[in-house]
Design a protein around this motif. Structure first.
Motif, PDB file in Angstrom:
ATOM      1  N   ILE C 244       0.826  -1.212   0.000  1.00  0.00           N
ATOM      2  CA  ILE C 244       0.000   0.000   0.000  1.00  0.00           C
ATOM      3  C   ILE C 244       0.861   1.263   0.000  1.00  0.00           C
ATOM      4  CG2 ILE C 244      -2.049  -0.961   1.090  1.00  0.00           C
ATOM      5  CD1 ILE C 244      -0.835   0.339   3.700  1.00  0.00           C
ATOM      6  N   LYS C 245       2.117   1.137   0.438  1.00  0.00           N
ATOM      7  CA  LYS C 245       2.988   2.312   0.461  1.00  0.00           C
ATOM      8  C   LYS C 245       3.358   2.759  -0.947  1.00  0.00           C
ATOM      9  CE  LYS C 245       3.707   2.265   4.999  1.00  0.00           C
ATOM     10  NZ  LYS C 245       3.347   0.941   5.375  1.00  0.00           N
ATOM     11  N   ALA C 246       3.359   1.796  -1.903  1.00  0.00           N
ATOM     12  CA  ALA C 246       3.843   2.134  -3.238  1.00  0.00           C
ATOM     13  C   ALA C 246       2.949   3.171  -3.892  1.00  0.00           C
ATOM     14  CB  ALA C 246       3.919   0.873  -4.088  1.00  0.00           C
ATOM     15  N   SER C 247       1.635   2.937  -3.882  1.00  0.00           N
ATOM     16  CA  SER C 247       0.758   3.905  -4.535  1.00  0.00           C
ATOM     17  C   SER C 247       0.750   5.221  -3.762  1.00  0.00           C
ATOM     18  CB  SER C 247      -0.647   3.341  -4.672  1.00  0.00           C
ATOM     19  OG  SER C 247      -0.989   2.591  -3.533  1.00  0.00           O
ATOM     20  N   PHE C 248       0.885   5.120  -2.437  1.00  0.00           N
ATOM     21  CA  PHE C 248       0.931   6.348  -1.655  1.00  0.00           C
ATOM     22  C   PHE C 248       2.191   7.146  -1.976  1.00  0.00           C
ATOM     23  CE2 PHE C 248       1.977   8.977   1.929  1.00  0.00           C
ATOM     24  CZ  PHE C 248       0.778   9.613   2.149  1.00  0.00           C
ATOM     25  N   TYR C 249       3.286   6.411  -2.184  1.00  0.00           N
ATOM     26  CA  TYR C 249       4.567   7.047  -2.530  1.00  0.00           C
ATOM     27  C   TYR C 249       4.412   7.881  -3.799  1.00  0.00           C
ATOM     28  CZ  TYR C 249       9.495   6.969  -4.124  1.00  0.00           C
ATOM     29  OH  TYR C 249      10.736   7.277  -4.570  1.00  0.00           O
ATOM     30  N   ILE C 250       3.668   7.336  -4.778  1.00  0.00           N
ATOM     31  CA  ILE C 250       3.494   8.077  -6.023  1.00  0.00           C
ATOM     32  C   ILE C 250       2.676   9.347  -5.770  1.00  0.00           C
ATOM     33  CG2 ILE C 250       2.618   7.942  -8.372  1.00  0.00           C
ATOM     34  CD1 ILE C 250       3.137   4.974  -8.299  1.00  0.00           C
ATOM     35  N   VAL C 251       1.648   9.229  -4.948  1.00  0.00           N
ATOM     36  CA  VAL C 251       0.869  10.429  -4.608  1.00  0.00           C
ATOM     37  C   VAL C 251       1.779  11.479  -3.982  1.00  0.00           C
ATOM     38  CG1 VAL C 251      -1.017  11.334  -3.195  1.00  0.00           C
ATOM     39  CG2 VAL C 251      -1.239   9.104  -4.245  1.00  0.00           C
ATOM     40  N   LEU C 252       2.613  11.041  -3.058  1.00  0.00           N
ATOM     41  CA  LEU C 252       3.503  11.971  -2.363  1.00  0.00           C
ATOM     42  C   LEU C 252       4.478  12.623  -3.339  1.00  0.00           C
ATOM     43  CD1 LEU C 252       4.178  12.995   0.461  1.00  0.00           C
ATOM     44  CD2 LEU C 252       5.827  11.157   0.667  1.00  0.00           C
ATOM     45  N   ARG C 253       5.044  11.793  -4.224  1.00  0.00           N
ATOM     46  CA  ARG C 253       5.965  12.309  -5.233  1.00  0.00           C
ATOM     47  C   ARG C 253       5.278  13.367  -6.091  1.00  0.00           C
ATOM     48  NH1 ARG C 253      11.403  11.811  -5.128  1.00  0.00           N
ATOM     49  NH2 ARG C 253      12.133   9.661  -5.097  1.00  0.00           N
ATOM     50  N   TRP C 255       2.662  15.110  -5.474  1.00  0.00           N
ATOM     51  CA  TRP C 255       2.273  16.276  -4.690  1.00  0.00           C
ATOM     52  C   TRP C 255       3.459  17.215  -4.476  1.00  0.00           C
ATOM     53  CZ3 TRP C 255      -2.845  16.674  -2.917  1.00  0.00           C
ATOM     54  CH2 TRP C 255      -3.117  17.797  -2.160  1.00  0.00           C
ATOM     55  N   THR C 256       4.601  16.632  -4.106  1.00  0.00           N
ATOM     56  CA  THR C 256       5.746  17.504  -3.806  1.00  0.00           C
ATOM     57  C   THR C 256       6.413  17.993  -5.087  1.00  0.00           C
ATOM     58  OG1 THR C 256       7.107  15.542  -3.560  1.00  0.00           O
ATOM     59  CG2 THR C 256       6.255  16.527  -1.563  1.00  0.00           C
ATOM     60  N   GLU C 257       6.570  17.132  -6.079  1.00  0.00           N
ATOM     61  CA  GLU C 257       7.345  17.559  -7.247  1.00  0.00           C
ATOM     62  C   GLU C 257       6.545  18.472  -8.148  1.00  0.00           C
ATOM     63  OE1 GLU C 257       9.884  14.863  -9.007  1.00  0.00           O
ATOM     64  OE2 GLU C 257      10.465  13.979  -7.090  1.00  0.00           O
ATOM     65  N   LEU C 258       5.234  18.314  -8.170  1.00  0.00           N
ATOM     66  CA  LEU C 258       4.425  19.231  -8.974  1.00  0.00           C
ATOM     67  C   LEU C 258       4.002  20.437  -8.139  1.00  0.00           C
ATOM     68  CD1 LEU C 258       2.253  16.726 -11.016  1.00  0.00           C
ATOM     69  CD2 LEU C 258       4.466  17.711 -11.552  1.00  0.00           C
ATOM     70  N   SER C 259       4.594  20.574  -6.950  1.00  0.00           N
ATOM     71  CA  SER C 259       4.341  21.731  -6.077  1.00  0.00           C
ATOM     72  C   SER C 259       2.861  21.958  -5.829  1.00  0.00           C
ATOM     73  CB  SER C 259       4.945  23.003  -6.671  1.00  0.00           C
ATOM     74  OG  SER C 259       6.295  22.819  -6.891  1.00  0.00           O
ATOM     75  N   LEU C 260       2.173  20.890  -5.516  1.00  0.00           N
ATOM     76  CA  LEU C 260       0.743  21.038  -5.257  1.00  0.00           C
ATOM     77  C   LEU C 260       0.484  21.714  -3.919  1.00  0.00           C
ATOM     78  CD1 LEU C 260      -0.728  17.734  -6.618  1.00  0.00           C
ATOM     79  CD2 LEU C 260      -0.538  19.949  -7.690  1.00  0.00           C
ATOM     80  N   ASP C 261       1.539  21.948  -3.162  1.00  0.00           N
ATOM     81  CA  ASP C 261       1.342  22.627  -1.894  1.00  0.00           C
ATOM     82  C   ASP C 261       0.934  24.067  -2.104  1.00  0.00           C
ATOM     83  OD1 ASP C 261       3.762  22.776  -3.101  1.00  0.00           O
ATOM     84  OD2 ASP C 261       4.810  23.359  -1.288  1.00  0.00           O
ATOM     85  N   SER C 262       1.201  24.566  -3.332  1.00  0.00           N
ATOM     86  CA  SER C 262       0.725  25.924  -3.590  1.00  0.00           C
ATOM     87  C   SER C 262      -0.648  25.910  -4.248  1.00  0.00           C
ATOM     88  CB  SER C 262       1.727  26.667  -4.472  1.00  0.00           C
ATOM     89  OG  SER C 262       2.003  25.906  -5.618  1.00  0.00           O
ATOM     90  N   ALA C 263      -1.190  24.711  -4.416  1.00  0.00           N
ATOM     91  CA  ALA C 263      -2.545  24.596  -4.963  1.00  0.00           C
ATOM     92  C   ALA C 263      -3.533  25.148  -3.954  1.00  0.00           C
ATOM     93  CB  ALA C 263      -2.848  23.135  -5.249  1.00  0.00           C
ATOM     94  N   PRO C 264      -4.760  25.397  -4.404  1.00  0.00           N
ATOM     95  CA  PRO C 264      -5.772  25.861  -3.443  1.00  0.00           C
ATOM     96  C   PRO C 264      -5.842  24.904  -2.248  1.00  0.00           C
ATOM     97  CG  PRO C 264      -6.684  25.760  -5.662  1.00  0.00           C
ATOM     98  CD  PRO C 264      -5.284  25.293  -5.758  1.00  0.00           C
ATOM     99  N   THR C 265      -6.020  25.468  -1.064  1.00  0.00           N
ATOM    100  CA  THR C 265      -5.967  24.629   0.131  1.00  0.00           C
ATOM    101  C   THR C 265      -7.059  23.576   0.158  1.00  0.00           C
ATOM    102  OG1 THR C 265      -7.167  26.396   1.172  1.00  0.00           O
ATOM    103  CG2 THR C 265      -4.838  26.223   1.698  1.00  0.00           C
TER     104      THR C 265
END
Lengths: 498, 102, 482
Positions: C244-253, C255-265
């Motif tokens: 289950i960590k593998a698919s989560f890892y991709i989400v995390l990747r 999120w961070t690499e596409l800078s989704l942290d600056s996406a709408p909250t």
């Protein structure tokens, strides 16, 4: 880093390694297990003596390990730490001796002694913790390692007690966690003793500071069995006698009380806490708990239950002392941490002896036990007199300093609390002593064993006699340099001389 | 509208049918076929949509879809084995929660 | 020679898969253990190399990549690769003792394909390679679930397979849309051109739904408990700890690499809400299970919820707090992998002793198998997030981050979740402390089984003291503010 500065780590490790070795030993290696256990306890006392000498010479050995960015586990031996560590190491030896006798021929001794040592290791960690984060870690570890001891018997009753115990202590742990996390998030990474920075923080954001104080004290209050969080303590009485002794005298309630001492003196600083008005509510709650605990103790018919409520009351003396500003009150609180431990452990040992030897659990069954078990009864008497505060037993010293401390702090009403509580103490202990010594035996003992011994088997008797002797000695020789009182004085001198 | 876009729309249609099939049918083989339709639809979208904006043929999506088909075949094979085994063991072609009260 | 170690991470397990299909039973096992040793060594070499070259001091720990953009190793990938190596090796050892010969024969090829898939996911930075890795992973995992070949686990495997396939299609659909817009599949290139538009949001939406379905995030979780709870013990451990960590890892990747942290909250908020629901629902369900392994499986659901709480806390307005949440999340993932694998193995041993699944049958085991109960308990400490443990350290960092950003709701959820997890773990405990009449009729598990469970649990506790070793591998500044 020399050998000496690693001493705090070794003090912790003696019990921790003992726990691991004991877990790994097969169940039937009783002799080897006892040897290792007692050996570790003796080595620990030796190490503690070394440490105390170092600390007396104004040194503070310290070990630290960075576990998270900017956040360290710190083991630090200061004067206050040594007060608690000294108590725990002495009582570890006594309770271990007692437990070996108590559990002779009982099943699951490997599990029992393993968790027992782990519990002492956590207590050591609590006393040597150099910052709140370290304190929190060992505080929670203590909860975890005592649970298996509480449910040791595996009866539905003890499992239920275990659930109650966990519900209280884990909720308290969560409250403490929030308090500590808030502290680190806003006040910063402060070690114990950096009260100047805390004062600065309190002046810039008084509300946050008050909330942190409330949460920290609230979290500790559960283990210290402060009203209204005392409910777990009488329930946990189903545990075997050595466990009750450990819970009441050293480990759990004392960890809570010690934590409150740390928060008031070394996180906020007593001057600050006093100025901000944090202490008065605390002293009111402590006073109420003192009276309430004694009152409830009076109503109990079960020996261990009566002792349990007595603990609720007695531990609050420590907290009351902490809240009295001025050196005298502080001395009273600190010294009672030790005195109460010695006296209460004696009482629990004796209660265990009555139960094991004669099958006595209720107070009305105690009639005439003074003749059958004179030495146990003598020890019990000394403990009880100390609790009431009769000189020369150690309890008198505590109450004396608490009273004079209250006068010095201008809180005269505390005197009435002390008087009321002493009267109540007398009311619930003296009739017991009367039954033991002056009433004749009524019929058969409920369940008699060890008939070949005049009193009870030596392994059960000797620890009780040692702790009884210590509680008298602590009172008689209070003036000597080695007494708990003079050590408490030392702490206070260092605390009030920044 | 380029001819590539027609493929993409076709793919969307196939996906729609696939999703419907997946929801409506409880028979395991039908579900598997629905999944295959979904997969094929996605491949069509991948090839069609990515080429619609460009003039010349883009070989990368072709290569990807080829790999995707291989993976889908492997998945289908595994599913078939499991379904056969299930049917042999229980005499049912549906999962327990889809069988209704019997 | 310098770049040999990284390729080995994929080559060795692939070799294992081929070899284990071709060779006879005895050689299968022998070769498998030889390759496991090789992989462990490889990971160690990689770690040393990573330390010596000081990559972890740079903002992004990119490997100089003559192997092409497909395989890259940074701190995050290395941590996950190490995690899989440790957990998989111990599970393999456990499986070797635990499984019957017929099961073991089929176990090895699936096991090796699983490992290939995991490592290629950790090391890929290419969206399509990730897809292939995900599919391979699902197929291997489904195969492993079906290994016990009874009706119950077959049904679980089928359910799992359909969920996994749907998830993959969702992901692939998103990839297709992204490729149509940006014309690239490389994450690095994508991150340079990416902007949040309607079409890219839709694409990411498809990908996330697919990935979260494979991760079993609430409310797309119903396939997980029967699959993880019903599989053979070493398989349950592998699935809960790693897969289950593998698919989560991709989400995390992503999120961070596409800078989704600056996406709408709202996006982060949605993830946080899903996570909170998972924590509370998973914990509540775990508390009400009567089968031991289902308790552990539902506990995984709740733990996935904690990981989801990273997303609302990753924000570009407060880099420091954001970085704390990221570090905390990684620690939690790692601690969960170790603790959950240890817990499943310990639970499997207990079930082996009693021969029954029911919690009531555990009475007396705390006396009969103290070491094993201890292993279960240590893992439980980390799962509950009590100190000292990796789980606690992760939780601490996430709480700190939430406090610094005044997002109090997550603090509340985490604390409630901790109490719930304490309740369900101590519930299991209290069953083992019960004493019933009629004497014990327990089977004795091999010491190797107990020691493998214990070693994983102890590692999850030790992580509480050695967290810095892990965190030092991550870029020292926030990934976000590269």
């Amino acid at each position: 880093m020399n050998i000496m500065s690693l001493l705090p780590l070794w003090v912790l490790m003696t019990s921790f390694l003992a726990a691991i070795v004991i877990f790994l030993l097969p169940e039937e290696r009783h002799r080897l297990r006892s040897t290792i256990n007692i050996g570790a306890a003796i080595i620990k006392i030796g190490l503690i003596i070394l440490l105390i000498r170092l600390v007396a010479q104004q040194e503070t050995p310290e070990v630290s390990l960075e576990v998270l960015p900017g956040l360290s586990l710190v083991l630090r031996a200061d004067a206050l730490a040594m007060l608690f560590a000294g108590l725990s190491s002495i009582l570890w030896l006594c309770t271990t001796l007692y437990a070996i006798g108590y559990l002779e021929n009982a099943p699951n001794r490997s599990r029992f002694f393993g968790y027992f040592s782990l519990c002492v290791a956590s207590t050591m960690g609590i006393s040597l913790a150099g910052n709140l984060f370290t304190f929190l870690i060992f505080y929670e570890l203590l909860t975890l390692s005592t649970y298996p001891l509480v449910v040791h018997r595996g009866t539905p009753q003890s499992l239920k007690a275990g659930r109650t115990y966990l519900a209280y202590t884990l909720s308290g742990g969560v409250v403490l966690l929030v308090g500590v996390a808030l502290f680190y998030a806003f006040a910063g990474d402060l070690a114990f003793g950096q009260t100047a920075q805390m004062a600065e923080f309190t002046h810039t954001s008084p509300i946050a500071s008050a909330i942190i104080f409330l949460l920290l004290i609230g979290g500790m209050a559960v283990k210290a069995a402060l009203f209204p969080f005392h409910g777990w303590l009488p329930t946990a009485m189903v545990a075997p006698a050595p466990v009750s002794a450990l819970l009441h005298a050293v480990a759990v309630v004392k960890a809570g009380a010690f934590g409150i001492i740390r928060v008031v003196y070394d996180v906020f600083g007593i001057e600050l806490a006093w100025q901000q008005g944090y202490l008065l509510p605390l002293s009111l709650i402590a006073s109420f708990t003192i009276l309430y605990g004694s009152w409830r103790a009076l109503q109990q018919t079960d020996i261990k239950k009566r002792l349990a409520f007595s603990t609720v009351s007695q531990v609050s003396y420590i907290i009351l002392g902490v809240t009295l500003i001025g050196p005298l009150g502080t001395i009273g609180g600190l010294v009672h941490l030790l005195h109460q431990g010695l006296m209460k452990v004696t009482l629990f040992f004796c209660a265990g002896n009555y139960a094991e030897t004669l099958g006595i659990h209720k107070i009305h069954e105690l009639n005439g036990t003074g003749k059958r078990m004179p030495m146990t009864s003598a020890a019990f008497t000394l403990g009880a007199l100390g609790m009431i505060g009769i000189p020369p037993v150690a309890g008198f010293i505590s109450k004396w300093y608490l009273g004079t401390g209250a006068l010095a702090a201008g809180m005269d009403w505390v005197i009435w609390v002390l008087i009321g509580s002493s009267l109540l103490n007398a009311a619930y202990f003296l009739p017991v002593l009367y039954r033991i010594w002056f009433l004749p035996q009524q019929g058969q003992w409920p369940h008699e064993s060890f008939t070949q011994w005049r009193d009870t088997i030596p392994l059960l008797l000797i620890p009780a006699l040692i702790t009884a002797a210590l509680s008298v000695a602590a009172g008689l020789f209070a003036g000597s340099d080695l007494s708990p009182l003079s050590w408490a004085r030392l702490i206070v001198i260092r605390e009030y001389q920044p | 509208m380029s001819s590539y876009l027609i493929f993409a729309y076709g793919g969307v249609g196939l996906c729609g049918i696939g999703v419907f099939g997946f929801i409506l049918h409880t028979h395991l083989l039908r579900r598997l076929i629905a999944f295959n339709l979904l997969g094929s639809g996605t491949f069509l979208i991948l090839v069609g949509l990515s080429q619609s904006g460009r003039g010349e043929a883009d070989y990368i999506p072709q290569a990807l879809v080829l790999t995707g088909i291989v993976v889908a075949v492997a998945a289908t094979a595994l599913a078939l084995v499991l379904i056969r085994r299930w049917a042999a063991l229980t005499q049912h072609a549906t999962l327990p929660e889809d069988q209704g009260p019997s | 020679m310098v770049h040999f170690p990284m390729a080995g991470l994929v080559v060795f397990p692939l070799l294992g898969a081929l070899v284990s299909l071709a060779l006879s039973q005895r050689w299968r096992t022998l070769m498998s253990f030889a390759l496991i040793l090789a992989l462990l060594l490889n990971n160690a070499l990689l770690l040393l190399q990573f330390y010596s070259q000081g990559m972890f001091n740079e903002a992004m720990g990119n490997w100089p990549a003559p192997l092409g953009i497909e395989l890259r190793i940074d701190g995050l990938a290395l941590i996950f690769s190490l995690m899989s190596a440790i957990v998989a090796s111990i599970c393999a050892l456990y499986a070797y003792v635990y499984l019957r010969p017929a099961q073991l024969k089929l176990f090895w090829p699936f096991f090796w394909f699983l490992w290939v898939a995991l490592n290629s996911i950790w090391l890929s930075s290419d969206l399509f390679n990730l897809y292939v890795g995900l599919e391979l992973l699902s197929l291997a995992a489904v195969g492993l679930v079906a290994l016990s070949r009874d009706a119950l686990s077959l049904a679980a495997a089928l359910r799992y397979l359909f969920a996994a396939l749907l998830g993959s299609i969702g992901y692939l659909l998103g990839v297709a849309l992204l490729y149509a817009t940006y014309g690239t599949l490389s994450l690095v290139e994508l991150s340079q051109h990416f902007s949040l538009t309607l079409s890219s949001s839709v694409a990411l939406g498809f990908m996330f739904i697919g990935l979260l379905m494979k991760t079993a995030v609430f409310p797309m979780h119903s396939w997980l408990p029967p699959a993880h709870g019903g599989a053979l013990t070493p398989v349950s451990a592998l699935l809960s700890a790693l897969v289950i960590k593998a698919s989560f890892y991709i989400v995390l990747r992503l999120w961070t690499e596409l800078s989704l942290d600056s996406a709408p909250t709202s996006a982060g908020l949605l993830m946080g809400i899903l996570g909170s629901a998972a924590i509370l629902w998973g914990g509540w369900m775990a508390l009400h299970q009567t089968h031991l392994k289902l308790v552990v499986a539902y506990s995984t659901l709740a733990q996935i919820g904690y990981f989801m709480l990273i997303f609302p806390l990753l924000s570009d307005t407060n880099p420091h707090a954001s970085h704390l949440a990221f570090q905390g999340g990684i620690l939690m993932l790692l601690a969960h992998a170790l603790a959950k694998a240890g817990m499943f193995l310990a639970a499997g041993n207990l079930l082996f002793c009693t021969g029954q699944k029911d919690l009531h049958s555990l009475a007396g085991l705390s006396r009969y198998r103290p070491l094993n109960i201890f292993a279960f308990g240590l893992a439980g400490v980390s799962i509950m997030g009590l100190p000292p443990s990796g789980g606690f350290n992760g939780k601490w960092l996430i709480i700190q981050s939430a406090m610094l950003q005044s997002q109090w709701q997550w603090v509340l959820v985490i604390l409630l979740g901790s109490l719930l997890s304490a309740a369900y773990i101590f519930r299991v405990f209290s069953y083992t402390y019960q004493e019933v009449e009629g004497g014990d009729r327990f089977k004795q598990p091999s010491p190797l089984l107990e020691w493998s469970a214990l070693s994983l649990s102890v590692l999850s506790i030790l992580l509480g003291f050695a967290s810095m070793l892990v965190l030092d591998l991550l870029p020292s500044h926030s990934v976000v503010t590269q």
